[in-house]
Write a protein that holds these residues in place. Structure first.
Motif, PDB file in Angstrom:
ATOM      1  N   ARG A 134      46.839 124.146  31.788  1.00 55.89           N
ATOM      2  CA  ARG A 134      46.814 122.867  31.079  1.00 55.89           C
ATOM      3  C   ARG A 134      45.496 122.720  30.313  1.00 55.89           C
ATOM      4  NH1 ARG A 134      49.443 118.562  33.009  1.00 55.89           N
ATOM      5  NH2 ARG A 134      49.023 119.172  35.154  1.00 55.89           N
ATOM      6  N   ALA A 135      44.406 123.132  30.966  1.00 57.79           N
ATOM      7  CA  ALA A 135      43.105 123.044  30.309  1.00 57.79           C
ATOM      8  C   ALA A 135      43.095 123.878  29.035  1.00 57.79           C
ATOM      9  CB  ALA A 135      42.017 123.534  31.272  1.00 57.79           C
ATOM     10  N   ILE A 136      43.635 125.082  29.137  1.00 56.96           N
ATOM     11  CA  ILE A 136      43.682 125.959  27.963  1.00 56.96           C
ATOM     12  C   ILE A 136      44.519 125.321  26.865  1.00 56.96           C
ATOM     13  CG2 ILE A 136      44.466 128.193  27.104  1.00 56.96           C
ATOM     14  CD1 ILE A 136      43.927 129.307  29.935  1.00 56.96           C
ATOM     15  N   LEU A 137      45.691 124.846  27.249  1.00 56.27           N
ATOM     16  CA  LEU A 137      46.610 124.263  26.270  1.00 56.27           C
ATOM     17  C   LEU A 137      45.992 123.049  25.583  1.00 56.27           C
ATOM     18  CD1 LEU A 137      49.359 124.261  24.928  1.00 56.27           C
ATOM     19  CD2 LEU A 137      50.259 122.949  26.839  1.00 56.27           C
ATOM     20  N   ASP A 138      45.358 122.183  26.365  1.00 53.66           N
ATOM     21  CA  ASP A 138      44.761 120.979  25.787  1.00 53.66           C
ATOM     22  C   ASP A 138      43.701 121.333  24.749  1.00 53.66           C
ATOM     23  OD1 ASP A 138      46.367 119.390  27.279  1.00 53.66           O
ATOM     24  OD2 ASP A 138      44.864 118.857  28.795  1.00 53.66           O
ATOM     25  N   LEU A 139      42.864 122.306  25.071  1.00 52.88           N
ATOM     26  CA  LEU A 139      41.802 122.689  24.145  1.00 52.88           C
ATOM     27  C   LEU A 139      42.371 123.331  22.893  1.00 52.88           C
ATOM     28  CD1 LEU A 139      39.325 123.903  26.864  1.00 52.88           C
ATOM     29  CD2 LEU A 139      38.858 122.106  25.187  1.00 52.88           C
ATOM     30  N   ILE A 140      43.474 124.038  23.058  1.00 50.77           N
ATOM     31  CA  ILE A 140      44.127 124.631  21.888  1.00 50.77           C
ATOM     32  C   ILE A 140      44.663 123.522  20.984  1.00 50.77           C
ATOM     33  CG2 ILE A 140      46.147 125.933  21.126  1.00 50.77           C
ATOM     34  CD1 ILE A 140      45.759 127.744  23.558  1.00 50.77           C
ATOM     35  N   GLU A 141      45.318 122.570  21.602  1.00 47.24           N
ATOM     36  CA  GLU A 141      45.891 121.460  20.836  1.00 47.24           C
ATOM     37  C   GLU A 141      44.795 120.686  20.104  1.00 47.24           C
ATOM     38  OE1 GLU A 141      49.164 120.709  20.694  1.00 47.24           O
ATOM     39  OE2 GLU A 141      50.132 121.097  22.636  1.00 47.24           O
ATOM     40  N   ALA A 142      43.620 120.612  20.752  1.00 45.04           N
ATOM     41  CA  ALA A 142      42.514 119.883  20.133  1.00 45.04           C
ATOM     42  C   ALA A 142      41.820 120.722  19.057  1.00 45.04           C
ATOM     43  CB  ALA A 142      41.500 119.480  21.214  1.00 45.04           C
ATOM     44  N   GLY A 143      42.246 121.962  18.913  1.00 41.16           N
ATOM     45  CA  GLY A 143      41.643 122.816  17.897  1.00 41.16           C
ATOM     46  C   GLY A 143      40.290 123.358  18.295  1.00 41.16           C
ATOM     47  N   ASP A 144      39.951 123.254  19.571  1.00 39.03           N
ATOM     48  CA  ASP A 144      38.654 123.728  20.041  1.00 39.03           C
ATOM     49  C   ASP A 144      38.748 125.201  20.430  1.00 39.03           C
ATOM     50  OD1 ASP A 144      36.288 124.305  21.253  1.00 39.03           O
ATOM     51  OD2 ASP A 144      36.352 122.667  22.702  1.00 39.03           O
ATOM     52  N   ALA A 145      38.551 126.063  19.449  1.00 44.34           N
ATOM     53  CA  ALA A 145      38.711 127.498  19.684  1.00 44.34           C
ATOM     54  C   ALA A 145      37.738 127.994  20.745  1.00 44.34           C
ATOM     55  CB  ALA A 145      38.501 128.275  18.384  1.00 44.34           C
ATOM     56  N   GLU A 146      36.501 127.551  20.625  1.00 44.55           N
ATOM     57  CA  GLU A 146      35.477 128.018  21.551  1.00 44.55           C
ATOM     58  C   GLU A 146      35.773 127.576  22.977  1.00 44.55           C
ATOM     59  OE1 GLU A 146      33.261 130.678  22.036  1.00 44.55           O
ATOM     60  OE2 GLU A 146      33.753 130.154  19.957  1.00 44.55           O
ATOM     61  N   GLY A 147      36.159 126.325  23.099  1.00 48.22           N
ATOM     62  CA  GLY A 147      36.480 125.797  24.419  1.00 48.22           C
ATOM     63  C   GLY A 147      37.689 126.493  25.021  1.00 48.22           C
ATOM     64  N   ALA A 148      38.703 126.726  24.208  1.00 52.10           N
ATOM     65  CA  ALA A 148      39.913 127.379  24.703  1.00 52.10           C
ATOM     66  C   ALA A 148      39.594 128.792  25.176  1.00 52.10           C
ATOM     67  CB  ALA A 148      40.974 127.410  23.600  1.00 52.10           C
TER      68      ALA A 148
END
Lengths: 241, 241
Positions: free
Chosen positions: A182-196
Motif C-alpha cells: 500500500r505504501a508503494i502504491l500510494d507513493l506511486i499514485e502521488a507521483g513521488d518516484a523517489e519515495g516509491a
DNA sequence: GGGGCGAGAGTGGCATGCGACACGTCACCG
DNA sequence: CGGTGACGTGTCGCATGCCACTCTCGCCCC
C-alpha cells in the motif's frame, strides 16, 4: 501432478505444470525423476517434457544428470542471498522509472492487483495473495520499459516462492505485506518516484531479511540463527557524476 | 585414468556453433532457417539442434515460428538500451563488491586478461581483444560472488557483440578501450572500491553511448543521429537510509 | 486474360526408436 | 566371511518417424 485440460501448446502446459510442481514442493527439492516417468504422469511424450525441463534447467530450478535423471535443485541460503541482492539492485530503480511512465491501464492494473491482495489477505488465502503480489511487481517492472529486466526478476521469484509460500506466514502476517505494498502504491499514485523507490527498497529488504533469517534458522536448528549477510551492494557511497 | 579428449556433448558443441554463427552474422539477423537444414550443415540430427535453439530462444537471440522456421532476431536500438541500462545498474556495484573479495588467483587472472587485451590491441586483433574483454568482465562479476548476476550479464553481452565486434572500430580505437580497462584495473589493485565502481560505470556508459549513437546513425542514415536515450536509471537521488 | 484455388513441398511440434552409460544386485571367488 | 566383478535395469542423449499446418505456385475455370 495436475493434468491441464486446456488447448494451449503442449510444451507450455507441461512447462507450467512442472514449474508449479517444483514450486509447491510436489517435486521435492533434491529428488531425482526420470523424464519418462514425468511424461507418463502428464499424459504426453518425453519430448515436450524434456524441452520444458531444459528451460527450467537454464533458470536454475533443475539439473540434468546424465543417465541418472533430473535433479530438483534446492534453494540454498546463498541462492536467497543472490536473488535478493539482485532484486535490491534492480527493483528500486525500476520503480523510480516506472512512476513517470505508467499509463492509465497500468495504474488501473496495479490498483486491481493491490485490491486482490487486500481481499486475499482478509480471506487468509495465502496462494492467491502471493499470486497477485507477483503480478503487482511484474506490472511495475514492465512499466519501466525493460522487458529483459522484467523477465529476469520474475524468474528470480520462482527461486524464492517454494521457500516463501509455505513459510512466510510464520514470520510476517499477510496484513504486513499488504501494508508495504500500500505504501508503494500510494507513493506511486502521488507521483513521488523517489519515495516509491525507497518504499520498494525497504519492502524487498524486509522480505529478504525475514526469509533469510528464517531459512538460516531452519538449516541450523531453531532459535540460534545469527547470520548477517551483506545483501545490499548499493549502500556504499554513490558513484555519480 | 584420464580421458584427454573430453569430447563435450553434442548439444554443447551445437550450441557453441550456433551462438557463434549468430554473433558473427553468418546467420543473418532477420533471416529464417529450418532445423533440418541447420542440423545437416552441422552433421548432426535435428534433436540437439532444436534443443540448442530452445536455449538461444530463451536468451532472446532467436524465435521459433511454427511451421515456418527459426527466425534470427535482430538487435534493435531498444534492445541495446535495455542491455546497457541493466549493465549500468549491475556492473558498478558488482565491481565495488569484487574489490574486497578478489583472491590471488582472480587478481592474477584479471591482470592476465588485461595483458592479453593490450597485446591484442597492439596487434590490431579485434576478435581476440573482445574475447578477453568479455573474460575480464566475467572474472569481476564472478568475484562479486553472485553466479546469477555473472551469468545474466554475460548473456547480455551476446546481444551486443554482433553489433559491437564489427563496428566498434569506427568510433573508438582499441587503445581507448584498453585505457578504460587499465583505469579500472589500477583502482582495483589500489583497493579503491568506490573509484573502481565509478570507472566501471564510466566505461559501460561510454560504450553504451558510442554503440547506441552509431546504431541510431546506421538506422536513420549517416550524419543525423540525434538520439538521447535515458539509459541511466541510477542518476536520480539516492534511495538510502 | 485474370483470379481463385488446390495440390505439393517444407516446416515445427510431438511421439518413438535405439545405443551407451551409471548404478544396484548378487553370485562367485579368495 | 568379505571383497569383487559381471549382469540387468533404468536413464539420458541423439536419431528418426509422423502429423497438422503454412506458404507457394501453377493450373483451371470463368
Amino acid at each position: 501432478m495436475k493434468q491441464l485440460p486446456e488447448t494451449a501448446s503442449v510444451n507450455a502446459q507441461v512447462l507450467a505444470s512442472l514449474r508449479a510442481a517444483v514450486i509447491t514442493g510436489e517435486l521435492a527439492p533434491g529428488s531425482l525423476h526420470s523424464v519418462q516417468n514425468l511424461a507418463t504422469q502428464l499424459g504426453v511424450s518425453r519430448t515436450p517434457v524434456r524441452e520444458a525441463l531444459i528451460k527450467l534447467a537454464q533458470q536454475g530450478m533443475v539439473r540434468f544428470e546424465r543417465n541418472r535423471g533430473v535433479r530438483i535443485l534446492l534453494t540454498s541460503l546463498h541462492d536467497l542471498e543472490e536473488v535478493f541482492a539482485l532484486r535490491l539492485l534492480l527493483e528500486p530503480p525500476a520503480v523510480r522509472r516506472a512512476v513517470t511512465r505508467l499509463d492509465g491501464n497500468q495504474k488501473r492494473e496495479l490498483r486491481r492487483m493491490f485490491a486482490h491482495m487486500e481481499k486475499a489477505a482478509k480471506a487468509d488465502d495465502e496462494f492467491t495473495m502471493f499470486e497477485h503480489d507477483r503480478r503487482f511487481h511484474r506490472v511495475l517492472l514492465e512499466a519501466a520499459g525493460n522487458a529483459r529486466l522484467a523477465a529476469f526478476v520474475d524468474g528470480l521469484r520462482d527461486m524464492v516462492l517454494r521457500r516463501g509460500v509455505s513459510t512466510a506466514r510464520e514470520s510476517r502476517s499477510l496484513d504486513d505485506i499488504v501494508a508495504e505494498h500500500r505504501a508503494i502504491l500510494d507513493l506511486i499514485e502521488a507521483g513521488d518516484a523517489e519515495g516509491a523507490a525507497k518504499a520498494m527498497r525497504e519492502h524487498v529488504r524486509h522480505t529478504a531479511e525475514l526469509l533469510i533469517a528464517q531459512e538460516a534458522g531452519a538449516d541450523l536448528g531453531p532459535g540460534l540463527a545469527a547470520v548477517d549477510i551483506d545483501l545490499d551492494w548499493t549502500l556504499a557511497a554513490r558513484d555519480q557524476d
